[in-house]
Each structure stands twice: as C-alpha cells, then as structure tokens.
Scaffold this active site. Sequence first.
Site, PDB file in Angstrom:
ATOM      1  N   PRO A  58       9.880  26.718 -24.384  1.00 16.39           N
ATOM      2  CG  PRO A  58       9.583  27.944 -26.399  1.00 16.39           C
ATOM      3  CD  PRO A  58       9.356  26.792 -25.750  1.00 16.39           C
ATOM      4  CD  GLU A  59      10.754  27.256 -18.197  1.00 14.82           C
ATOM      5  OE1 GLU A  59      10.805  27.866 -17.148  1.00 14.82           O
ATOM      6  OE2 GLU A  59      11.359  26.349 -17.971  1.00 14.82           O
TER       7      GLU A  59
END
Length: 270
Positions: free
Chosen positions: A2-3
């Site tokens: 996840p960013e």
Amino acid sequence: MPELPEVETVRRSLHDAMAGRRVAAVEILDTRVRRRPTALALDVLAGRVVTRVRRRGKWLLADTDGAIVWIMHLRMSGQVRLGDSPAASPHLRAIAYLDGGTVVSYLDQRRFGEWFVLAAGEAGAFEARIGPDADTITAAQLRRALAGRTGALKAALCNQTIVGGVGNIYSDEALWRAGLRWDRPAGSLDAAETRRLAAALRTVLRRAIAAGGTSARDKLYLRADGEPGWFAVELEVYQREGEPCSRCATPIARQRFGASATRYCPTCQR
Ligand SMILES: [Zn+2]
C-alpha cells in the site's frame, strides 16, 4: 504494498467508522504488531474517544481525547476490515472493539504491519520525520526536498523522510507523467522539471485516491469493505513492461531497482 492512495482510502473508512467513538477494548493476537520499543501498551486506548483519523505519508494516525495517538502502518500486506464482529481470517492479528458495536479487524498475511500508541509529544516528533505528503506537494517543497541529492530520483521519491507516501507504483507513474528518467540524480532537476514532477505526483495520487487505490493481482491490498481499488486500469508503466508507451509507442522498459524493479519509457522519459 500500500502507498499513499491505498492508505488514504483506508483512512477515510477508518475515520468514518471511528471518529467520535470510544474504544471499548483492543485485543492483540500477534504481538509483532506493536514491536516499537517506545510504544505504550495498547491497553491505554481503552476508554479513549477517537477524535479523528489522519494520514501522514503512509502512516495512519488516530488522535484520541487522551494525550495519546494510535499509529498504524500497513507495510507489505496489512488490511483493515470493519464489521460488527472480528473478521474470519487466518491472518487476523489485532482487533479493536468500539462503543456502538463496530469492530475494527487488522489482517496481515506477511506480518510486517504495525499498530502502536505514542504519547502526543512523541507522536509529534515522529511525524516531523516524514517528508511532505506527495498528494499536496508544491514545487517549492519538492525543490527543497531534492536539493543537493546525488542519488537516483526514484530512490529519493521512495524515501519517506524526503517525500511522504510514494513507493514503487506511484514513483514509476509520476516519473512517466513528468517525462523524467528514474535514474536522474535527484538534485539535477531544473525549475520546470521540478514543477512538472510536483504536478505529476499530485495528479497521479489524487486520481488513484479517487479510484480507491491499486489492487495488484496478489490482492495484498483491499479496501476496508474487502473490495479492490480500481486504479490498476489507469497505470501507464507499472507492470506494463513490453507494452507500447501511450505517448510514443516505445515498449515500456524494466530495470532492476533494489530488491524490486522500475518501469519507464526509454524514449520520452529523459
Ligand atoms: Zn514514451
């Protein structure tokens, strides 16, 4: 992994579910989630009211009415699920029970994620080490962040103390959009290039937030309702090696980058 857009998508769900709610209890099934040595016991959350859930870079921060901040990081594969009972999953690592019946489940297949609590003062110092958020970064902030740096541009963008929230996916996408090669020395950008890159970061990240983030084939990221994000259909270079660049038709190239890879157009990124 996840960013910023994926974490922001989770943040919005958590804020809606948690803001104004009192924490009844927190149950830790895997003590690795609170591995930080300076963290307080998660028990101190019991009885606290969550006032809001914020995000800095890839970090989630829940402010409470006590002078403590509940901090979470999804790392490789952390997922949040909201429901009226704990999620039925072999990867369930932690559970928060809120007054009103909402249950926040934390799942993590790879077990690198973190849940911990810091006193508010310590949380402030912790946040101060995170670079400016990439979805709102200005050209002036980006110029200051990159000034004098000789390492590769992509490495600087992915360094959370320089720019907050960017990793492998969105650095590839923003650099393509800005027409800049990943291996340019980070400090070598002129004023126009810096403006282009700041604008590219803001655009790519905001569009990805609007799509609920990017769920890769491994499904290690899902939204808090268990559904995927849909930004993968808009990706221009990430995991598109060999496909024609949509700007110039040159096949997208792939090169090693640390333990991972970088994708770029060898013609129109300079
Ligand atoms: Zn191209």
